[in-house]
Design a protein around this motif. Sequence first.
Motif, mmCIF file in Angstrom:
data_model
loop_
_atom_site.group_PDB
_atom_site.id
_atom_site.type_symbol
_atom_site.label_atom_id
_atom_site.label_comp_id
_atom_site.label_asym_id
_atom_site.label_seq_id
_atom_site.Cartn_x
_atom_site.Cartn_y
_atom_site.Cartn_z
ATOM 1 N N LEU A 2 0.845 -1.189 0.000
ATOM 2 C CA LEU A 2 0.000 0.000 0.000
ATOM 3 C C LEU A 2 0.876 1.233 0.000
ATOM 4 O O LEU A 2 2.067 1.165 0.319
ATOM 5 C CB LEU A 2 -0.950 0.018 1.213
ATOM 6 C CG LEU A 2 -0.335 0.188 2.608
ATOM 7 C CD1 LEU A 2 -0.358 1.647 3.045
ATOM 8 C CD2 LEU A 2 -1.051 -0.659 3.629
ATOM 9 N N ARG A 46 -3.094 -0.022 -9.233
ATOM 10 C CA ARG A 46 -3.949 -0.879 -8.413
ATOM 11 C C ARG A 46 -3.486 -0.970 -6.958
ATOM 12 O O ARG A 46 -4.158 -1.593 -6.145
ATOM 13 C CB ARG A 46 -4.008 -2.273 -9.028
ATOM 14 C CG ARG A 46 -4.606 -2.283 -10.438
ATOM 15 C CD ARG A 46 -4.689 -3.678 -11.007
ATOM 16 N NE ARG A 46 -5.582 -4.515 -10.214
ATOM 17 C CZ ARG A 46 -5.802 -5.813 -10.483
ATOM 18 N NH1 ARG A 46 -5.169 -6.396 -11.478
ATOM 19 N NH2 ARG A 46 -6.629 -6.507 -9.732
ATOM 20 N N PRO A 83 -3.349 -0.122 -3.275
ATOM 21 C CA PRO A 83 -4.248 0.665 -2.410
ATOM 22 C C PRO A 83 -3.553 1.895 -1.854
ATOM 23 O O PRO A 83 -2.366 1.855 -1.516
ATOM 24 C CB PRO A 83 -4.608 -0.314 -1.284
ATOM 25 C CG PRO A 83 -4.289 -1.665 -1.816
ATOM 26 C CD PRO A 83 -3.151 -1.497 -2.766
ATOM 27 N N SER A 90 -8.281 7.053 -3.216
ATOM 28 C CA SER A 90 -7.908 6.437 -1.937
ATOM 29 C C SER A 90 -8.936 5.429 -1.453
ATOM 30 O O SER A 90 -10.139 5.608 -1.634
ATOM 31 C CB SER A 90 -7.727 7.518 -0.860
ATOM 32 O OG SER A 90 -6.669 8.389 -1.176
ATOM 33 N N GLU A 91 -8.439 4.381 -0.817
ATOM 34 C CA GLU A 91 -9.308 3.442 -0.108
ATOM 35 C C GLU A 91 -9.779 4.050 1.207
ATOM 36 O O GLU A 91 -10.926 3.863 1.617
ATOM 37 C CB GLU A 91 -8.549 2.139 0.179
ATOM 38 C CG GLU A 91 -8.129 1.358 -1.038
ATOM 39 C CD GLU A 91 -9.292 0.636 -1.693
ATOM 40 O OE1 GLU A 91 -10.295 0.380 -1.004
ATOM 41 O OE2 GLU A 91 -9.199 0.341 -2.903
ATOM 42 N N VAL A 135 -6.453 -2.646 4.500
ATOM 43 C CA VAL A 135 -6.399 -2.081 3.152
ATOM 44 C C VAL A 135 -5.508 -2.909 2.255
ATOM 45 O O VAL A 135 -5.827 -3.195 1.101
ATOM 46 C CB VAL A 135 -5.909 -0.611 3.216
ATOM 47 C CG1 VAL A 135 -5.606 -0.091 1.814
ATOM 48 C CG2 VAL A 135 -6.947 0.261 3.876
ATOM 49 N N SER A 136 -4.359 -3.324 2.772
ATOM 50 C CA SER A 136 -3.428 -4.097 1.970
ATOM 51 C C SER A 136 -4.028 -5.434 1.566
ATOM 52 O O SER A 136 -3.859 -5.884 0.430
ATOM 53 C CB SER A 136 -2.122 -4.320 2.751
ATOM 54 O OG SER A 136 -1.138 -4.920 1.938
ATOM 55 N N GLN A 165 -7.074 -6.038 0.926
ATOM 56 C CA GLN A 165 -8.094 -5.847 -0.109
ATOM 57 C C GLN A 165 -7.505 -5.945 -1.508
ATOM 58 O O GLN A 165 -8.224 -6.222 -2.469
ATOM 59 C CB GLN A 165 -8.750 -4.472 0.065
ATOM 60 C CG GLN A 165 -9.626 -4.351 1.299
ATOM 61 C CD GLN A 165 -10.177 -2.948 1.463
ATOM 62 O OE1 GLN A 165 -10.161 -2.166 0.532
ATOM 63 N NE2 GLN A 165 -10.655 -2.626 2.661
ATOM 64 N N ALA A 166 -6.216 -5.715 -1.641
ATOM 65 C CA ALA A 166 -5.581 -5.756 -2.969
ATOM 66 C C ALA A 166 -5.179 -7.176 -3.357
ATOM 67 O O ALA A 166 -4.773 -7.410 -4.490
ATOM 68 C CB ALA A 166 -4.348 -4.856 -2.985
#
Length: 377
Positions: free
Chosen positions: A92, A111, A113, A148-149, A371-372, A374-375
Amino acid sequence: MTESYDIVFAVNYYAPYVSGLTEVVRIVAEESARAGRSVLVVAGQHDASLPRREVLGGVDVIRTPVVARIGKGLISPSFVSTAIRYGRRAGLVNLHMPMLEAGPIAVGVGRTPVVSTYQCDIALPPGLFNRIQMTAMDASSRLAFRASEVIVPSSLDYATHSRLAAAMPSHKLVAIAPPTHTFAHVAETFRETAGLHVGFLGRLVEEKGLESLVEGFRQLDDPEARLLIAGDYLKVAGGSVVERVRRQMGDDTRIRLLGFLPDGQLPHFYSSLDVFALPSVNSFEAFGIVQVEAMKAGVPSLASDLPGVRTPVEATGFGRIVPRNQPDAIAAALRDLQQNPPDRVAGAAATNADYSLEQTVALYLSMFDSVSRQAQP
């Protein structure tokens, strides 16, 4: 240094430069590294004597060459491309804003985050060129927010009153207070008398409202009162207001300009105070790390009634809130705190409960991990 990192931080200024914004990045980056994440900070080489690459506090640091400066802004042609290069391969990217390059970086990392830590609105003096700068900065921030996420303000109070509030959708907001240290009570080496000791710590710049603080303090009649003003005024981006402060001080021998204090002196400084003052005058101030560190050390705060700045005092009741740019109100609040001092032990406990370093770091790391992930496929 590697080519791939768990977290890439992008920020214009980084250590050893000292400001509230840079300290947030440094502490979060170092604590993330300490927790086992691989961390890179990409920053401008604000001082040409600093190495282009080094490891600080377990964090890899890359500084890109600066070719020019506009006020506080650094012109570093390779900054964006370097942040994008490493950001595309990272788990991220965490942008620390306001930052003119935030939008291009957020879009450029593709792509990966993005987490945008929005520390404050930019506020510049009147003038056409400054209006153009602010417009460009705000446009870049809006672009970064869209990409941004998560958007991280220091408080919801600040986010909802920000000039860019409409660009920060509520479902993306995760308010996390900046990291702050807790200092034990030690020898009061800065204390000179039994009178009221008021302290300020920070860069001596326009937005801090120091002239109002000096004028308000000078209304106190107590010859044993002291005003201790600590902070850098020699290496300040955009220039300091130290000469204006000196003129405001006049012949009042109770006021001290202490200059930059190294970290080892901070516990002694806080321990010497009866009141910590944060008389900021515009939205460039959004929280006040030093204010909270003083409160955690048992020193009540006198804070301006600004979104975010007032939040720690409102949350804990440990201090007084005054209108900005009003020396008479500052003087009245100082007299009140002198005559009716709050419970320092209870105030410190309440502040430590709400703003512990461990809590801030845990919130950042949990959010980063979420967040990380999610990728990932």
